[in-house]
Scaffold this motif. Structure first.
Motif, PDB file in Angstrom:
ATOM      1  N   VAL A  20       6.031  -3.103 -14.616  1.00  0.00           N
ATOM      2  CA  VAL A  20       4.895  -3.950 -14.231  1.00  0.00           C
ATOM      3  C   VAL A  20       4.910  -4.195 -12.726  1.00  0.00           C
ATOM      4  N   VAL A  21       6.090  -4.491 -12.185  1.00  0.00           N
ATOM      5  CA  VAL A  21       6.207  -4.700 -10.736  1.00  0.00           C
ATOM      6  C   VAL A  21       5.840  -3.428  -9.987  1.00  0.00           C
ATOM      7  N   ALA A  22       6.328  -2.274 -10.478  1.00  0.00           N
ATOM      8  CA  ALA A  22       6.020  -1.001  -9.823  1.00  0.00           C
ATOM      9  C   ALA A  22       4.531  -0.718  -9.861  1.00  0.00           C
ATOM     10  N   ALA A  23       3.878  -1.006 -10.991  1.00  0.00           N
ATOM     11  CA  ALA A  23       2.438  -0.769 -11.102  1.00  0.00           C
ATOM     12  C   ALA A  23       1.677  -1.640 -10.111  1.00  0.00           C
ATOM     13  N   ALA A  24       2.069  -2.920 -10.011  1.00  0.00           N
ATOM     14  CA  ALA A  24       1.394  -3.813  -9.074  1.00  0.00           C
ATOM     15  C   ALA A  24       1.585  -3.344  -7.635  1.00  0.00           C
ATOM     16  N   ALA A  25       2.813  -2.944  -7.293  1.00  0.00           N
ATOM     17  CA  ALA A  25       3.086  -2.461  -5.941  1.00  0.00           C
ATOM     18  C   ALA A  25       2.288  -1.197  -5.648  1.00  0.00           C
ATOM     19  N   TYR A  26       2.186  -0.321  -6.625  1.00  0.00           N
ATOM     20  CA  TYR A  26       1.436   0.927  -6.439  1.00  0.00           C
ATOM     21  C   TYR A  26      -0.036   0.634  -6.165  1.00  0.00           C
ATOM     22  N   VAL A  27      -0.631  -0.271  -6.942  1.00  0.00           N
ATOM     23  CA  VAL A  27      -2.041  -0.615  -6.751  1.00  0.00           C
ATOM     24  C   VAL A  27      -2.261  -1.222  -5.366  1.00  0.00           C
ATOM     25  N   LEU A  28      -1.342  -2.078  -4.935  1.00  0.00           N
ATOM     26  CA  LEU A  28      -1.462  -2.670  -3.600  1.00  0.00           C
ATOM     27  C   LEU A  28      -1.391  -1.589  -2.516  1.00  0.00           C
ATOM     28  N   LEU A  29      -0.535  -0.602  -2.698  1.00  0.00           N
ATOM     29  CA  LEU A  29      -0.448   0.492  -1.725  1.00  0.00           C
ATOM     30  C   LEU A  29      -1.730   1.336  -1.726  1.00  0.00           C
ATOM     31  N   VAL A  30      -2.300   1.544  -2.913  1.00  0.00           N
ATOM     32  CA  VAL A  30      -3.557   2.283  -2.987  1.00  0.00           C
ATOM     33  C   VAL A  30      -4.651   1.542  -2.217  1.00  0.00           C
ATOM     34  N   LEU A  31      -4.723   0.227  -2.400  1.00  0.00           N
ATOM     35  CA  LEU A  31      -5.724  -0.566  -1.684  1.00  0.00           C
ATOM     36  C   LEU A  31      -5.495  -0.517  -0.183  1.00  0.00           C
ATOM     37  N   ALA A  32      -4.211  -0.549   0.222  1.00  0.00           N
ATOM     38  CA  ALA A  32      -3.903  -0.471   1.650  1.00  0.00           C
ATOM     39  C   ALA A  32      -4.301   0.887   2.215  1.00  0.00           C
ATOM     40  N   ALA A  33      -4.061   1.941   1.449  1.00  0.00           N
ATOM     41  CA  ALA A  33      -4.449   3.278   1.915  1.00  0.00           C
ATOM     42  C   ALA A  33      -5.964   3.384   2.061  1.00  0.00           C
ATOM     43  N   ARG A  34      -6.703   2.783   1.150  1.00  0.00           N
ATOM     44  CA  ARG A  34      -8.163   2.830   1.249  1.00  0.00           C
ATOM     45  C   ARG A  34      -8.670   2.029   2.433  1.00  0.00           C
ATOM     46  N   ARG A  35      -8.034   0.873   2.681  1.00  0.00           N
ATOM     47  CA  ARG A  35      -8.465   0.069   3.830  1.00  0.00           C
ATOM     48  C   ARG A  35      -8.226   0.802   5.147  1.00  0.00           C
ATOM     49  N   SER A  36      -7.184   1.616   5.179  1.00  0.00           N
ATOM     50  CA  SER A  36      -6.885   2.362   6.398  1.00  0.00           C
ATOM     51  C   SER A  36      -7.763   3.601   6.561  1.00  0.00           C
ATOM     52  N   GLY A  37      -8.593   3.871   5.557  1.00  0.00           N
ATOM     53  CA  GLY A  37      -9.487   5.012   5.625  1.00  0.00           C
ATOM     54  C   GLY A  37      -8.865   6.318   5.173  1.00  0.00           C
ATOM     55  N   ARG A  38      -7.626   6.274   4.691  1.00  0.00           N
ATOM     56  CA  ARG A  38      -6.951   7.502   4.272  1.00  0.00           C
ATOM     57  C   ARG A  38      -7.251   7.858   2.816  1.00  0.00           C
ATOM     58  N   GLY A  39      -7.543   6.842   2.021  1.00  0.00           N
ATOM     59  CA  GLY A  39      -7.865   7.104   0.623  1.00  0.00           C
ATOM     60  C   GLY A  39      -6.659   7.590  -0.182  1.00  0.00           C
TER      61      GLY A  39
END
Length: 255
Positions: A20-39
């Motif tokens: 569960v912790v890994a899934a939450a961390a992964y989703v947060l990283l995905v959101l960070a990648a999208r905010r940076s424009g890298r997708g």
């Protein structure tokens, strides 16, 4: 806890919490990648979250079945099936892409370190993964795991981490230091299949193993390991072959 309740215990709960912790961390990283424009490829996200879900449902599935077969269901989901979609989610590549530059460079240096290079040698990863299972079932460790919740937690965490290490080393899209050729990795996978098959046959026969409890339960668990364990390794082999790009042969010189 007795072998009749081998599908339950603190171990599956702890690895579920880690998932569960890994899934939450992964989703947060995905959101960070999208905010940076890298997708980020949504198929990678779906793959990783599927792996986390399989770890979470392992405990309830094992409890529902009960006995040694229940334990084996947990082992198959946590230690063989879930690691495949987890590593195909490329979490390390995502982290390098989404983290701030300084942290990304620190992670990159860690991945290039000598200890990681040793652990990601396919034969070393295989020894830690499949070899750990031989130790579990052929020594008093299984009985200790059933009696001591702390030992059960350590065993389940070890099973999950070493299985992910092996899957990453052999078939993961994340970079690995000095990754060998595809044919050599397929040989390692073949040895892994043989190791799991041999262990499952010993469990079925009750030879050289230390698994207390009713023989029918032990035999049913061994059958689960034999038939369904191969499916996970076939999935790894397909992942390896799916990314294989054989070097083109040079064109013959004109006569």
């Amino acid at each position: 806890m007795t072998p009749e309740h081998a599908g339950t215990g603190a171990g599956p709960l702890v690895v579920a919490a880690l998932a569960v912790v890994a899934a939450a961390a992964y989703v947060l990283l995905v959101l960070a990648a999208r905010r940076s424009g890298r997708g980020w490829d949504p198929r990678r996200t779906a793959s990783f979250l599927t792996g986390c879900a399989l770890v979470v449902v392992a405990g309830p599935a094992g409890t529902a079945l009960g006995g040694f077969p229940g334990h084996m269901v947990v082992h198959l989901l946590v230690g063989m099936v879930a690691p495949v979609p987890l590593v195909l989610g490329a979490p390390l590549t995502l982290a390098v892409r989404a983290l701030p530059v300084g942290r990304a460079r620190t992670l990159t240096r860690l991945l290039r370190s000598r200890p990681v290079a040793v652990l990601t040698v396919p034969w070393v990863a295989l020894l830690l993964d499949a070899g750990g299972l031989w130790v579990l079932y052929c020594t008093p460790l299984f009985t200790a795991m059933m009696r001591d919740p702390a030992v059960g937690v350590l065993v389940h965490v070890h099973v999950l981490l070493t299985a992910c290490l092996f899957a990453w080393t052999v078939a993961g899209p994340d970079p690995v230091p000095h990754r060998p050729s595809v044919p050599r990795r397929l040989v390692v996978l073949g040895v892994a299949v043989a190791a799991h098959a041999a262990l499952s046959q010993l469990l079925y026969a009750g030879v050289l193993v230390e698994v207390p409890g009713p023989a029918p339960g032990r035999m049913a668990g061994a059958q689960l390991m034999y038939w369904f364990g191969d499916l996970a390794e076939v999935a790894l082999a397909l992942a390896v072959l799916g990314r294989w790009r054989p070097a083109a042969r040079p064109a013959p010189a004109p006569a």
